[in-house]
Design a protein around this motif. Structure first.
Motif, mmCIF file in Angstrom:
data_model
loop_
_atom_site.group_PDB
_atom_site.id
_atom_site.type_symbol
_atom_site.label_atom_id
_atom_site.label_comp_id
_atom_site.label_asym_id
_atom_site.label_seq_id
_atom_site.Cartn_x
_atom_site.Cartn_y
_atom_site.Cartn_z
ATOM 1 N N LEU A 1 -27.086 37.715 18.604
ATOM 2 C CA LEU A 1 -26.647 39.342 18.715
ATOM 3 C C LEU A 1 -27.734 39.992 17.608
ATOM 4 O O LEU A 1 -27.416 41.025 17.845
ATOM 5 N N VAL A 2 -28.629 39.060 17.390
ATOM 6 C CA VAL A 2 -29.193 39.939 16.058
ATOM 7 C C VAL A 2 -30.922 39.479 17.371
ATOM 8 O O VAL A 2 -31.733 40.423 16.171
ATOM 9 N N GLY A 3 -31.258 39.087 16.974
ATOM 10 C CA GLY A 3 -32.652 38.648 17.933
ATOM 11 C C GLY A 3 -33.004 38.490 18.870
ATOM 12 O O GLY A 3 -31.938 38.920 19.568
ATOM 13 N N ALA A 4 -34.387 38.102 19.455
ATOM 14 C CA ALA A 4 -34.532 39.113 20.753
ATOM 15 C C ALA A 4 -36.050 38.292 21.421
ATOM 16 O O ALA A 4 -37.081 38.152 19.973
ATOM 17 N N GLU A 5 -36.363 37.637 22.350
ATOM 18 C CA GLU A 5 -37.336 36.893 22.563
ATOM 19 C C GLU A 5 -37.646 37.205 23.855
ATOM 20 O O GLU A 5 -37.068 36.936 24.507
ATOM 21 N N VAL A 6 -38.858 36.844 23.865
ATOM 22 C CA VAL A 6 -39.628 36.814 25.324
ATOM 23 C C VAL A 6 -40.559 35.907 25.663
ATOM 24 O O VAL A 6 -41.074 35.635 24.666
ATOM 25 N N ASP A 7 -40.718 35.153 26.465
ATOM 26 C CA ASP A 7 -41.609 34.005 26.858
ATOM 27 C C ASP A 7 -42.193 34.164 28.449
ATOM 28 O O ASP A 7 -41.477 34.214 29.575
ATOM 29 N N TRP A 8 -42.713 34.928 28.475
ATOM 30 C CA TRP A 8 -44.182 34.389 29.923
ATOM 31 C C TRP A 8 -45.367 34.614 30.267
ATOM 32 O O TRP A 8 -46.147 34.344 29.605
ATOM 33 N N LYS A 9 -45.062 33.815 30.880
ATOM 34 C CA LYS A 9 -46.158 32.359 31.516
ATOM 35 C C LYS A 9 -46.272 32.879 32.728
ATOM 36 O O LYS A 9 -47.080 31.890 33.449
ATOM 37 N N GLU A 10 -46.497 34.369 33.659
ATOM 38 C CA GLU A 10 -47.029 34.563 34.743
ATOM 39 C C GLU A 10 -48.171 35.069 34.953
ATOM 40 O O GLU A 10 -48.977 35.247 35.961
ATOM 41 N N GLY A 11 -49.616 35.028 33.598
ATOM 42 C CA GLY A 11 -50.325 36.185 33.611
ATOM 43 C C GLY A 11 -51.572 35.502 34.476
ATOM 44 O O GLY A 11 -51.471 34.181 34.412
ATOM 45 N N ILE A 12 -52.774 36.069 34.650
ATOM 46 C CA ILE A 12 -53.906 35.451 35.593
ATOM 47 C C ILE A 12 -54.573 35.711 33.953
ATOM 48 O O ILE A 12 -55.944 35.239 34.639
ATOM 49 N N GLY A 13 -54.588 35.889 32.790
ATOM 50 C CA GLY A 13 -56.044 35.892 32.484
ATOM 51 C C GLY A 13 -56.514 34.762 31.610
ATOM 52 O O GLY A 13 -56.009 33.985 31.844
ATOM 53 N N GLU A 14 -57.338 35.035 30.058
ATOM 54 C CA GLU A 14 -57.473 33.959 29.178
ATOM 55 C C GLU A 14 -56.608 33.716 28.158
ATOM 56 O O GLU A 14 -57.354 32.223 27.700
ATOM 57 N N HIS A 15 -56.015 34.873 27.579
ATOM 58 C CA HIS A 15 -55.793 34.635 26.464
ATOM 59 C C HIS A 15 -54.136 34.202 26.474
ATOM 60 O O HIS A 15 -53.616 34.935 27.641
ATOM 61 N N ASP A 16 -53.702 33.949 24.865
ATOM 62 C CA ASP A 16 -52.101 34.190 25.080
ATOM 63 C C ASP A 16 -51.860 35.509 23.858
ATOM 64 O O ASP A 16 -52.870 35.564 22.866
ATOM 65 N N LEU A 17 -51.287 36.250 24.162
ATOM 66 C CA LEU A 17 -50.723 37.061 22.869
ATOM 67 C C LEU A 17 -49.281 36.538 22.125
ATOM 68 O O LEU A 17 -48.108 36.354 22.775
ATOM 69 N N SER A 18 -49.180 36.198 20.924
ATOM 70 C CA SER A 18 -47.859 35.821 19.767
ATOM 71 C C SER A 18 -47.443 37.158 19.423
ATOM 72 O O SER A 18 -48.407 37.822 18.461
ATOM 73 N N ILE A 19 -46.482 37.549 19.139
ATOM 74 C CA ILE A 19 -45.612 38.467 18.076
ATOM 75 C C ILE A 19 -44.451 37.976 17.484
ATOM 76 O O ILE A 19 -43.510 37.980 18.559
ATOM 77 N N ASP A 20 -44.710 37.790 16.251
ATOM 78 C CA ASP A 20 -43.435 37.432 15.251
ATOM 79 C C ASP A 20 -42.894 38.742 14.367
ATOM 80 O O ASP A 20 -43.893 38.534 13.444
ATOM 81 N N VAL A 21 -42.383 39.091 14.712
ATOM 82 C CA VAL A 21 -41.657 40.375 13.448
ATOM 83 C C VAL A 21 -39.541 39.598 12.481
ATOM 84 O O VAL A 21 -39.298 38.931 13.304
ATOM 85 N N GLY A 22 -40.184 39.724 11.741
ATOM 86 C CA GLY A 22 -38.754 39.529 11.051
ATOM 87 C C GLY A 22 -37.509 40.048 11.317
ATOM 88 O O GLY A 22 -36.633 40.599 11.696
ATOM 89 N N ALA A 23 -38.564 41.719 11.054
ATOM 90 C CA ALA A 23 -37.164 42.609 11.216
ATOM 91 C C ALA A 23 -38.292 44.087 11.981
ATOM 92 O O ALA A 23 -38.715 44.575 11.652
ATOM 93 N N GLY A 24 -37.611 44.331 13.160
ATOM 94 C CA GLY A 24 -38.089 45.034 14.124
ATOM 95 C C GLY A 24 -38.288 44.842 15.541
ATOM 96 O O GLY A 24 -37.615 44.226 15.828
#
Length: 73
Positions: free
Chosen positions: A42-65
């Motif tokens: 109930l406090v944290g959240a995550e999204v893991d999407w692996k369906e892109g067609i591009g070359e790059h990976d995007l990773s964002i990790d925040v403590g609070a926000g």
């Protein structure tokens, strides 16, 4: 580690997107169906999407926000 993050990126540029908010929301907009987070204890959240067609990976990790990533044409 704290604060809101908003990113707009072309959908064709990314292959994999990982969003992790320890205390907050994580949302990916612009996929065929917008993806909202998977909640952890109930406090944290995550999204893991692996369906892109591009070359790059995007990773964002925040403590609070919130994380919002919008895929554009």
């Amino acid at each position: 580690s704290a604060g809101a993050v908003e990113v707009s990126i072309p959908e064709t540029a990314v292959r994999h997107i990982w969003l992790d908010a320890n205390f907050g929301d994580a949302t990916l907009l612009g996929t065929p169906t917008d993806l909202e987070e998977n909640r952890r204890l109930l406090v944290g959240a995550e999204v893991d999407w692996k369906e892109g067609i591009g070359e790059h990976d995007l990773s964002i990790d925040v403590g609070a926000g919130d994380i919002t990533v919008r895929l554009t044409d």
